[in-house]
Design a protein around this motif. Structure first.
Motif, short mmCIF file in Angstrom:
data_model
loop_
_atom_site.label_atom_id
_atom_site.label_comp_id
_atom_site.label_asym_id
_atom_site.label_seq_id
_atom_site.Cartn_x
_atom_site.Cartn_y
_atom_site.Cartn_z
N ARG A 38 7.08 0.84 7.40
CA ARG A 38 6.66 -0.43 7.22
C ARG A 38 7.92 -1.26 6.62
NH1 ARG A 38 3.60 1.31 1.14
NH2 ARG A 38 5.44 1.72 0.18
N VAL A 48 7.02 5.92 6.31
CA VAL A 48 5.85 5.98 5.27
C VAL A 48 5.35 7.37 5.51
CG1 VAL A 48 3.72 5.39 4.86
CG2 VAL A 48 5.31 3.58 5.39
N SER A 62 6.37 7.48 -2.23
CA SER A 62 5.67 6.19 -3.00
C SER A 62 4.17 6.43 -2.36
CB SER A 62 6.31 4.97 -2.46
OG SER A 62 6.29 4.66 -1.05
N VAL A 63 3.95 7.11 -1.43
CA VAL A 63 2.36 6.92 -0.90
C VAL A 63 1.76 8.52 -0.94
CG1 VAL A 63 3.12 5.28 0.52
CG2 VAL A 63 3.01 7.40 1.51
N PHE A 67 -2.00 8.09 0.69
CA PHE A 67 -2.02 7.81 2.23
C PHE A 67 -2.20 9.20 3.09
CE2 PHE A 67 0.44 3.48 2.67
CZ PHE A 67 -0.40 3.11 1.65
N MET A 82 -5.55 4.45 4.19
CA MET A 82 -4.59 4.25 2.91
C MET A 82 -5.65 3.97 1.62
SD MET A 82 -1.75 1.65 4.59
CE MET A 82 -3.08 0.29 5.15
N LEU A 85 -4.61 1.12 -2.62
CA LEU A 85 -3.73 0.49 -2.42
C LEU A 85 -3.18 -0.55 -3.46
CD1 LEU A 85 -5.30 -0.79 1.14
CD2 LEU A 85 -2.82 0.32 0.63
N LYS A 86 -1.73 -0.62 -3.48
CA LYS A 86 -1.22 -1.53 -4.45
C LYS A 86 -0.51 -2.69 -3.89
CE LYS A 86 0.06 2.98 -6.73
NZ LYS A 86 1.25 3.85 -7.22
N GLU A 88 2.35 -3.62 -3.89
CA GLU A 88 3.78 -3.13 -3.26
C GLU A 88 3.45 -2.31 -2.20
OE1 GLU A 88 2.71 -2.38 -6.34
OE2 GLU A 88 3.32 -0.44 -7.20
N ASP A 89 2.36 -2.10 -1.57
CA ASP A 89 1.84 -1.62 -0.22
C ASP A 89 2.02 -2.75 0.83
OD1 ASP A 89 -0.10 0.49 -1.71
OD2 ASP A 89 1.89 0.89 -0.85
N TYR A 93 3.11 -2.75 9.01
CA TYR A 93 3.19 -1.31 9.32
C TYR A 93 3.41 -1.16 10.83
CZ TYR A 93 1.82 -0.21 4.58
OH TYR A 93 1.98 -0.14 3.14
#
Length: 115
Positions: A38, A48, A62-63, A67, A82, A85-86, A88-89, A93
């Protein structure tokens, strides 16, 4: 030649879920490792998740736990589920693979997570 086409992106609220798909065609087989990357605005592209032919997976810290990467070899398709989700995501992709040492990328699908 290999073609990768991503789909499934969109706008979602924080805490929501999306499932991305990457359809592969051309000179590709189920033995190829597949990956999702991403790239957020103003940032470098980052890895990712990856999945091998034997379905071993690896995730960015971070995932992890949110994910899940999977593949359907019969359909030559890789998925990225996913959850949680935040904001910051938010990123474009991209699907990626290497065939005989050559890297292939799709055009990407945009995921936007609103707070």
């Amino acid at each position: 030649q290999v073609q990768l086409v991503e789909s499934g992106g969109g706008l979602v609220q924080a805490g929501g879920s999306l499932r991305l798909s990457c359809a592969a065609s051309g000179s590709i087989s189920s033995t190829n490792r597949m990956a999702w990357y991403r790239q957020a605005p103003g940032k470098q592209r980052e890895l990712v998740a990856t999945i091998t032919a034997g379905r071993s997976t690896n995730y960015a810290d971070s995932v992890k736990g949110r994910f899940t990467i999977s593949r359907d070899n019969a359909k030559n398709t890789v998925y990225l589920q996913m959850n949680s989700l935040k904001p910051e995501d938010t990123a474009v992709y991209y699907c990626n693979t290497y065939v005989t040492g050559i890297g292939y990328w799709g055009k990407g699908t945009l995921v936007t997570v609103s707070s």
